[in-house]
Design a protein around this motif. Structure first.
Motif, PDB file in Angstrom:
ATOM      1  N   PHE A 155       9.850  -4.580   8.779  1.00  0.00           N
ATOM      2  CA  PHE A 155      10.104  -3.137   8.506  1.00  0.00           C
ATOM      3  C   PHE A 155       8.700  -2.481   8.551  1.00  0.00           C
ATOM      4  N   GLN A 156       7.573  -3.193   8.456  1.00  0.00           N
ATOM      5  CA  GLN A 156       6.368  -2.597   8.561  1.00  0.00           C
ATOM      6  C   GLN A 156       6.264  -1.796   9.836  1.00  0.00           C
ATOM      7  N   MET A 157       6.222  -2.304  10.804  1.00  0.00           N
ATOM      8  CA  MET A 157       6.249  -1.587  12.193  1.00  0.00           C
ATOM      9  C   MET A 157       7.387  -0.885  12.693  1.00  0.00           C
ATOM     10  N   VAL A 158       8.636  -1.128  11.974  1.00  0.00           N
ATOM     11  CA  VAL A 158       9.738  -0.137  12.252  1.00  0.00           C
ATOM     12  C   VAL A 158       9.628   1.132  11.648  1.00  0.00           C
ATOM     13  N   VAL A 159       9.087   1.092  10.430  1.00  0.00           N
ATOM     14  CA  VAL A 159       8.938   2.280   9.726  1.00  0.00           C
ATOM     15  C   VAL A 159       7.584   2.954  10.340  1.00  0.00           C
ATOM     16  N   PHE A 160       6.708   2.325  10.560  1.00  0.00           N
ATOM     17  CA  PHE A 160       5.829   2.900  11.415  1.00  0.00           C
ATOM     18  C   PHE A 160       6.176   3.779  12.687  1.00  0.00           C
ATOM     19  N   LEU A 213       5.122  -4.974   2.236  1.00  0.00           N
ATOM     20  CA  LEU A 213       3.697  -5.055   2.587  1.00  0.00           C
ATOM     21  C   LEU A 213       2.910  -5.638   1.841  1.00  0.00           C
ATOM     22  N   VAL A 214       3.165  -5.721   0.530  1.00  0.00           N
ATOM     23  CA  VAL A 214       2.181  -6.394  -0.569  1.00  0.00           C
ATOM     24  C   VAL A 214       2.560  -7.833  -0.359  1.00  0.00           C
ATOM     25  N   SER A 215       3.568  -8.335   0.346  1.00  0.00           N
ATOM     26  CA  SER A 215       3.936  -9.712   0.378  1.00  0.00           C
ATOM     27  C   SER A 215       3.696 -10.514   1.636  1.00  0.00           C
ATOM     28  N   ASN A 216       3.103  -9.479   2.659  1.00  0.00           N
ATOM     29  CA  ASN A 216       2.839  -9.968   3.964  1.00  0.00           C
ATOM     30  C   ASN A 216       1.160 -10.072   3.960  1.00  0.00           C
ATOM     31  N   VAL A 217       0.937 -11.469   4.106  1.00  0.00           N
ATOM     32  CA  VAL A 217      -0.802 -11.451   4.408  1.00  0.00           C
ATOM     33  C   VAL A 217      -1.467 -10.525   5.066  1.00  0.00           C
ATOM     34  N   GLU A 218      -0.738 -10.505   6.361  1.00  0.00           N
ATOM     35  CA  GLU A 218      -1.643  -9.280   7.162  1.00  0.00           C
ATOM     36  C   GLU A 218      -1.667  -7.968   6.897  1.00  0.00           C
ATOM     37  N   THR A 219      -0.673  -7.507   6.092  1.00  0.00           N
ATOM     38  CA  THR A 219      -0.693  -6.103   5.730  1.00  0.00           C
ATOM     39  C   THR A 219      -1.331  -5.801   4.332  1.00  0.00           C
ATOM     40  N   ILE A 220      -1.556  -6.928   3.462  1.00  0.00           N
ATOM     41  CA  ILE A 220      -2.147  -6.853   1.981  1.00  0.00           C
ATOM     42  C   ILE A 220      -3.289  -5.965   2.096  1.00  0.00           C
ATOM     43  N   PRO A 221      -4.452  -6.257   3.047  1.00  0.00           N
ATOM     44  CA  PRO A 221      -5.582  -5.439   2.969  1.00  0.00           C
ATOM     45  C   PRO A 221      -5.438  -4.141   3.146  1.00  0.00           C
ATOM     46  N   ALA A 222      -4.731  -3.690   4.125  1.00  0.00           N
ATOM     47  CA  ALA A 222      -4.205  -2.121   4.410  1.00  0.00           C
ATOM     48  C   ALA A 222      -3.751  -1.448   3.268  1.00  0.00           C
ATOM     49  N   THR A 223      -2.810  -2.121   2.720  1.00  0.00           N
ATOM     50  CA  THR A 223      -2.105  -1.688   1.275  1.00  0.00           C
ATOM     51  C   THR A 223      -2.982  -1.547   0.328  1.00  0.00           C
ATOM     52  N   ILE A 224      -3.885  -2.344  -0.006  1.00  0.00           N
ATOM     53  CA  ILE A 224      -4.794  -2.067  -1.017  1.00  0.00           C
ATOM     54  C   ILE A 224      -5.854  -1.204  -0.694  1.00  0.00           C
ATOM     55  N   ALA A 225      -6.282  -1.114   0.535  1.00  0.00           N
ATOM     56  CA  ALA A 225      -7.065   0.269   0.954  1.00  0.00           C
ATOM     57  C   ALA A 225      -6.364   1.452   0.604  1.00  0.00           C
ATOM     58  N   THR A 226      -5.076   1.451   0.932  1.00  0.00           N
ATOM     59  CA  THR A 226      -4.218   2.766   0.462  1.00  0.00           C
ATOM     60  C   THR A 226      -4.095   3.091  -0.809  1.00  0.00           C
ATOM     61  N   PHE A 227      -3.921   2.120  -1.583  1.00  0.00           N
ATOM     62  CA  PHE A 227      -4.035   2.411  -2.955  1.00  0.00           C
ATOM     63  C   PHE A 227      -5.200   2.848  -3.507  1.00  0.00           C
ATOM     64  N   ALA A 252      14.847   3.816  -2.812  1.00  0.00           N
ATOM     65  CA  ALA A 252      14.953   2.249  -2.940  1.00  0.00           C
ATOM     66  C   ALA A 252      14.576   1.705  -1.720  1.00  0.00           C
ATOM     67  N   PHE A 253      14.743   2.185  -0.450  1.00  0.00           N
ATOM     68  CA  PHE A 253      14.124   1.769   0.555  1.00  0.00           C
ATOM     69  C   PHE A 253      12.936   1.776   0.554  1.00  0.00           C
ATOM     70  N   LEU A 254      12.205   3.000   0.398  1.00  0.00           N
ATOM     71  CA  LEU A 254      10.672   2.769   0.486  1.00  0.00           C
ATOM     72  C   LEU A 254       9.979   1.800  -0.444  1.00  0.00           C
ATOM     73  N   LEU A 255      10.719   1.631  -1.871  1.00  0.00           N
ATOM     74  CA  LEU A 255      10.235   0.513  -2.495  1.00  0.00           C
ATOM     75  C   LEU A 255      10.269  -0.826  -2.092  1.00  0.00           C
ATOM     76  N   MET A 256      11.411  -0.852  -1.324  1.00  0.00           N
ATOM     77  CA  MET A 256      11.480  -2.360  -0.622  1.00  0.00           C
ATOM     78  C   MET A 256      10.504  -2.609   0.457  1.00  0.00           C
ATOM     79  N   VAL A 257      10.338  -1.497   1.374  1.00  0.00           N
ATOM     80  CA  VAL A 257       9.191  -1.489   2.404  1.00  0.00           C
ATOM     81  C   VAL A 257       7.813  -1.780   1.773  1.00  0.00           C
ATOM     82  N   LEU A 258       7.486  -1.525   0.664  1.00  0.00           N
ATOM     83  CA  LEU A 258       6.166  -1.576  -0.315  1.00  0.00           C
ATOM     84  C   LEU A 258       6.198  -2.750  -0.625  1.00  0.00           C
ATOM     85  N   ILE A 259       7.283  -3.516  -1.184  1.00  0.00           N
ATOM     86  CA  ILE A 259       7.343  -4.728  -1.592  1.00  0.00           C
ATOM     87  C   ILE A 259       6.959  -5.908  -0.346  1.00  0.00           C
TER      88      ILE A 259
END
Length: 462
Positions: free
Chosen positions: A209-214, A422-436, A413-420
């Protein structure tokens, strides 16, 4: 190009119906599909088709909510002004700067994508050179007139549409004729013969869903075009209501055919599956053509990015009292925000440094930042819509969002699911932290901005 302070300082409604309709389609076809599909297919396998269907439904509900907001007051320059009106000055400040940041990041991803696509023909060329050239070319085009932008985007979108329709038609012929490829025979059986619909299980499905949403970011561009569109009452609802058909045809149809032709487990995550399909069936000339098309898709998205960053920065700076930043709120004699466009392009050019120092990981990093940022933007739109629906103005709406309020809560609810995810995938955690971190900084600056406005208002009333 500097702003002409003597010119009429208003954006003009020069975008025609055909411009808006094709730009709306172009907003749903970009690098996320042409290049990012390789990554998402490697995660989810054939279930990627279901992921696009689910996301497409959510996006439709989001756009209907946005459409109702936009048509409730056509005097607002962008939907960020609706956010400011209903959620407060601080939230509007954060949403405005984050949306500008979103499009800067998207443009960086397109600059990166062009460099990767060019390597198909010239594997030894540094991947930052083609993107920098494209950025300069599109900046010049955007500095001419808004109609020049609309015309360029019209033809960019038309090329993408024709290419995908041809891909689907040719692909269906290959499947029906049991065409032999380097990976076997084209067959609908490829959808289930390599581990079933969910070969990577639930985890792979959700990670996609990370790339699908993108792939869908930028679809809300009509919210920026509203102030420069002729007959918005007619054009915007038509563009929004056609979104489901476009999603089914261009996303679901294309991916369905690709996986039927070419087994999902042979798709490389860092290559365009569109190019790979034709390259591996032995049609080299077709692969060259498709590669040209995906370059066009990246150019289209980058064109939209430059347009959006310029308009958003112009809107943010329009009422500024800062002498230093005042030029960013000026229009040129062609009624385009020239200084804002130039400044945004300069920031986008930072992608060159990223492509020099981290060429292998830059695309995932940038797309993850964009996805996380857009979760905030889309969530803000829905919360704004919820607030709007509790006003008397909503009773007069002629373009009501369907299934309200269930549709709004479904989107959240969907947006919350995608956020979860992003913070669960090692590849996307750094980018998620940077955005926060970005959002935290913006809220701090936004609160200072709001306090300053309150002090100024008190001084004026004293």
């Amino acid at each position: 190009m500097m702003a002409d302070s003597g010119s009429d300082q208003t954006l003009q409604r020069s975008l025609k119906n055909r411009h808006v309709q094709l730009i709306a389609i172009g907003g749903t076809i970009g690098t996320g599909l042409f290049l990012g599909a390789g990554k998402s297919i490697s995660y989810a396998g054939p279930s990627i088709i279901l992921a696009y269907l689910i996301t497409g439904l959510v996006i439709f509900f989001l756009m209907r909510a946005l459409g109702e907001l936009l048509l409730s007051n056509l005097n607002y320059r962008s939907y960020v002004e609706f956010i400011r009106h209903y959620l407060g000055e601080t939230w509007g400040f954060v949403a405005g700067w984050t949306y500008w940041f979103c499009w800067v990041v998207i443009a960086m991803s397109e600059v990166t994508a062009v460099g990767l696509y060019i390597k198909f023909w010239f594997p030894n060329i540094p991947q930052w050179i083609p993107g920098l050239f494209l950025l300069g070319l599109l900046l010049v085009m955007n500095l001419i007139t808004v109609e020049a932008f609309g015309e360029a985007e019209f033809w960019f979108a038309l090329i993408k549409i024709v290419a995908i329709v041809l891909l689907i038609v040719v692909g269906l012929y290959m499947v029906i004729s049991n065409f032999k490829t380097s990976a076997g025979h084209a067959s609908f059986g490829n959808l289930i013969n390599y581990g079933g619909i969910f070969p990577k299980g639930a985890q792979g499905f959700f990670y996609s869903f990370q790339m699908v949403v993108f792939s869908f970011v930028g679809i809300e561009l009509v919210g920026i075009m509203a102030s420069e569109t002729k007959d918005p009452d007619k054009v915007l609802p038509e563009a929004i209501n056609n979104i489901p058909i476009r999603i089914i045809l261009f996303y679901v149809g294309a991916l369905f055919v690709i996986i039927a032709i070419f087994p999902w487990n042979r798709v490389l995550p860092d290559r365009s599956p569109f190019v790979m399909v034709f390259e591996n069936v032995g049609i080299r000339a077709a692969a060259d053509i498709i590669n040209l098309v995906v370059i066009t898709a990246a150019a289209s998205a980058c064109n939209s990015s430059i347009f959006s960053t310029g308009r958003m920065l112009y809107s943010l700076m329009h009422d500024t009292q800062s002498n230093l930043l005042a030029p960013l709120s000026k229009l040129t004699k062609h009624h385009v925000p020239g200084a804002a466009l130039n400044f945004s392009a300069l920031v986008i050019a930072l992608a060159v440094l990223l492509n020099i120092f981290i060429p292998d990981s830059v695309f995932v990093l940038i797309t993850s930042i964009a996805t996380t940022s857009f979760l905030f933007i889309w969530g803000s739109i829905i919360v704004t819509h919820l607030r709007y629906k509790h006003t008397q103005l909503a009773l007069q709406s002629k373009f009501k969002a369907p299934l309200y309020p269930i549709s709004d809560y479904l989107v959240l609810a969907f947006l919350l699911m995608v956020l979860i995810v992003l913070v669960s995938n090692v590849e996307t955690i750094p980018a998620t932290i940077a955005t926060f971190m970005w959002l935290g900084l913006m809220f701090l600056l936004g609160m200072r901005h709001t306090q300053k406005l309150k002090r100024e208002n008190r001084l004026e009333t004293d």
